[in-house]
Write an enzyme that holds these catalytic residues in place. Structure first.
Site, PDB file in Angstrom:
ATOM      1  CG  HIS A  79       1.033  -1.068   3.305  1.00 46.72           C
ATOM      2  ND1 HIS A  79       0.241  -1.287   2.298  1.00 46.72           N
ATOM      3  CD2 HIS A  79       2.409  -1.801   3.054  1.00 46.72           C
ATOM      4  CE1 HIS A  79       0.973  -1.822   1.262  1.00 46.72           C
ATOM      5  NE2 HIS A  79       2.110  -2.166   1.591  1.00 46.72           N
ATOM      6  CD  GLU A  81      -2.195   3.110   4.283  1.00 49.61           C
ATOM      7  OE1 GLU A  81      -2.335   3.357   3.158  1.00 49.61           O
ATOM      8  OE2 GLU A  81      -0.964   2.617   4.590  1.00 49.61           O
ATOM      9  CB  CYS A 117      -2.291  -0.656  -1.393  1.00 49.25           C
ATOM     10  SG  CYS A 117      -2.323  -1.666   0.194  1.00 49.25           S
ATOM     11  CB  CYS A 120      -4.159  -0.193   3.228  1.00 52.40           C
ATOM     12  SG  CYS A 120      -2.497  -0.852   3.912  1.00 52.40           S
TER      13      CYS A 120
END
Length: 175
Positions: A79, A81, A117, A120
């Site tokens: 991801h 992040e 999410c 993250c």
């Protein structure tokens, strides 16, 4: 020409970063800023050296009709992040702000429901990031105070785990 505010300035940069995304579902870009200095950037894509979904022309999770926010282990992407956090030392991210923008990979439309999410969120918390600014429209955004994510623990079942209307802790991240 009117001068852009700082939050939208950094969100525009995160929006540019997401153009490097290799996800076939959702494209995300993130930047970490502290004291008006960009510390790192990140977008969602396969780990270095591995083939991206765009290169393969397929998404396993899409082929299996896996809903957004489920079965992360099937996703090739790291991801945005996470990529952003691993590119910056924790000593620099303490008290920093993360800026996050997301777009639909097929249409290019902004994701008005973009969020981090649960996995993250844990990384953001441990990185010591203080705020996450999330783009909603070309000039509107939401500011999340990370201490709210600590207090509203989405890893717990029930009322605490479903804070902000996000059952299961994922509000439509890249997957």
């Amino acid at each position: 020409m009117a001068r852009i505010d700082k939050e939208n300035y950094y969100l525009d940069i995160a929006d540019t970063v997401l153009k490097r995304s290799t996800c076939l579902r959702r494209c995300y870009g993130a930047i970490i800023v502290k004291n008006d200095e960009i510390l790192s950037t990140g977008y969602n894509g396969a780990p270095r050296g591995r083939k991206n979904c765009t290169d393969l022309g397929r998404c396993t999770r899409e082929e299996l009709r896996v809903p957004s926010g489920e079965r992360y282990e099937l996703c090739r992407s790291v991801h945005a992040e996470a990529n952003c956090i691993i590119s910056a030392p924790r000593s620099a991210t303490l008290g920093a702000t993360m800026y996050l923008a997301g777009r639909d990979a097929k249409t290019g439309a902004l994701l008005p429901d973009a969020t981090s999410c649960s996995m993250c969120r844990r990384l953001i918390i441990n990185a010591g990031i203080q705020r996450v600014v999330i783009r909603r429209t070309p000039d509107q955004y939401t500011v999340v105070h990370v201490e709210d994510w600590i207090r509203e623990d989405d890893s717990l079942p029930g009322a605490l785990g479903e804070a902000a209307g996000e059952p299961g802790g994922c509000g439509g991240c890249c997957c």
